[in-house]
Design a protein around this motif. Structure first.
Motif, PDB file in Angstrom:
ATOM      1  N   SER A 134      -9.031   5.703 -27.101  1.00  0.00           N
ATOM      2  CA  SER A 134      -8.247   4.992 -26.093  1.00  0.00           C
ATOM      3  C   SER A 134      -8.349   5.601 -24.698  1.00  0.00           C
ATOM      4  CB  SER A 134      -6.780   4.922 -26.509  1.00  0.00           C
ATOM      5  OG  SER A 134      -6.218   6.215 -26.553  1.00  0.00           O
ATOM      6  N   ILE A 135      -8.575   6.898 -24.578  1.00  0.00           N
ATOM      7  CA  ILE A 135      -8.559   7.539 -23.260  1.00  0.00           C
ATOM      8  C   ILE A 135      -9.672   7.020 -22.364  1.00  0.00           C
ATOM      9  CG2 ILE A 135      -8.761   9.745 -22.043  1.00  0.00           C
ATOM     10  CD1 ILE A 135      -7.475  11.036 -24.580  1.00  0.00           C
ATOM     11  N   SER A 158      -9.476   3.232 -21.628  1.00  0.00           N
ATOM     12  CA  SER A 158      -8.384   2.935 -20.690  1.00  0.00           C
ATOM     13  C   SER A 158      -8.740   3.339 -19.269  1.00  0.00           C
ATOM     14  CB  SER A 158      -7.102   3.645 -21.135  1.00  0.00           C
ATOM     15  OG  SER A 158      -6.606   3.039 -22.302  1.00  0.00           O
ATOM     16  N   GLY A 198      -9.109   0.426 -16.854  1.00  0.00           N
ATOM     17  CA  GLY A 198      -8.064   0.596 -15.847  1.00  0.00           C
ATOM     18  C   GLY A 198      -8.633   0.504 -14.446  1.00  0.00           C
ATOM     19  N   SER A 232      -7.633  -3.082 -14.091  1.00  0.00           N
ATOM     20  CA  SER A 232      -6.215  -2.703 -14.022  1.00  0.00           C
ATOM     21  C   SER A 232      -5.467  -2.975 -15.323  1.00  0.00           C
ATOM     22  CB  SER A 232      -5.516  -3.433 -12.872  1.00  0.00           C
ATOM     23  OG  SER A 232      -6.091  -3.087 -11.650  1.00  0.00           O
ATOM     24  N   GLN A 233      -6.096  -2.643 -16.439  1.00  0.00           N
ATOM     25  CA  GLN A 233      -5.459  -2.773 -17.744  1.00  0.00           C
ATOM     26  C   GLN A 233      -5.994  -1.695 -18.676  1.00  0.00           C
ATOM     27  OE1 GLN A 233      -6.874  -6.297 -20.078  1.00  0.00           O
ATOM     28  NE2 GLN A 233      -7.972  -6.785 -18.184  1.00  0.00           N
ATOM     29  N   TRP A 234      -5.240  -1.384 -19.723  1.00  0.00           N
ATOM     30  CA  TRP A 234      -5.719  -0.389 -20.662  1.00  0.00           C
ATOM     31  C   TRP A 234      -6.822  -0.983 -21.515  1.00  0.00           C
ATOM     32  CZ3 TRP A 234      -4.925  -1.929 -25.676  1.00  0.00           C
ATOM     33  CH2 TRP A 234      -3.852  -2.793 -25.927  1.00  0.00           C
ATOM     34  N   SER A 282      -9.390  -0.205 -25.298  1.00  0.00           N
ATOM     35  CA  SER A 282      -9.445   0.503 -26.570  1.00  0.00           C
ATOM     36  C   SER A 282     -10.803   0.322 -27.217  1.00  0.00           C
ATOM     37  CB  SER A 282      -8.365  -0.010 -27.511  1.00  0.00           C
ATOM     38  OG  SER A 282      -8.343   0.753 -28.687  1.00  0.00           O
ATOM     39  N   ALA A 306      -7.498  -4.650 -22.712  1.00  0.00           N
ATOM     40  CA  ALA A 306      -6.218  -5.010 -23.329  1.00  0.00           C
ATOM     41  C   ALA A 306      -6.076  -6.510 -23.551  1.00  0.00           C
ATOM     42  CB  ALA A 306      -5.067  -4.505 -22.464  1.00  0.00           C
ATOM     43  N   SER A 362      -3.994   2.151 -28.985  1.00  0.00           N
ATOM     44  CA  SER A 362      -3.519   1.796 -27.643  1.00  0.00           C
ATOM     45  C   SER A 362      -2.526   0.647 -27.677  1.00  0.00           C
ATOM     46  CB  SER A 362      -4.692   1.434 -26.728  1.00  0.00           C
ATOM     47  OG  SER A 362      -5.509   2.536 -26.508  1.00  0.00           O
ATOM     48  N   ALA A 419       1.191   0.995 -26.347  1.00  0.00           N
ATOM     49  CA  ALA A 419       1.675   0.132 -25.267  1.00  0.00           C
ATOM     50  C   ALA A 419       2.917  -0.655 -25.662  1.00  0.00           C
ATOM     51  CB  ALA A 419       0.568  -0.832 -24.837  1.00  0.00           C
TER      52      ALA A 419
END
Length: 135
Positions: free
Chosen positions: A19-20, A23, A27, A31-33, A35, A111, A128, A132
């Protein structure tokens, strides 16, 4: 490549790419996470099962705790399995294993995709997603 490096790839790769890293990528781009479909599901399975057992996901302290602990405990089987794999296969097999790992690390989605799948009845036990929706 040494056994230590091989094991490190099999532990840190899934940890960071579950996820890191997705994201960070999604991101900055959307502008979203984000996975990883494979490793996010492996790391999120304990959380998903705990949430299923408790009957709730949102603001459930027990399933959140179990999910977070599960994510760290998943690293142990990865570490021991990678050592076993190192001892059992040849150098060619090790290269194939690393190649397979690298391919699995690239299967990431934003996401909105995971949420759309969930709305259409395809629920991934995604780390994730549970992170969330649990707060």
């Amino acid at each position: 490549m040494t056994e230590h490096q091989f094991r490190t790839y099999f532990v840190l790769g899934p940890l960071l790419f579950s996820s890191i890293v997705p994201s960070l990528i999604f991101g900055m781009a959307f502008s979203q996470w984000g996975s990883n479909v494979v490793w996010g599901s492996v790391f999120g399975l304990g959380w998903c099962l705990a949430a299923f057992e408790s009957g709730t996901v949102v603001h459930d302290t027990l399933s959140t705790t179990i999910g977070l602990v599960w994510g760290w405990f998943v690293l142990l089987p990865l570490y021991f399995a990678s050592g076993s794999l190192w001892r059992r296969v040849s150098e060619k097999g090790r290269r194939r294993a690393i190649s397979g790992l690298l391919v699995s690390l690239l299967i990431a989605v934003p996401a909105k995709t995971i949420m759309a799948w969930d709305q259409h009845g395809f629920h991934l036990p995604d780390y994730s997603l549970h992170l969330a929706t649990s707060y």
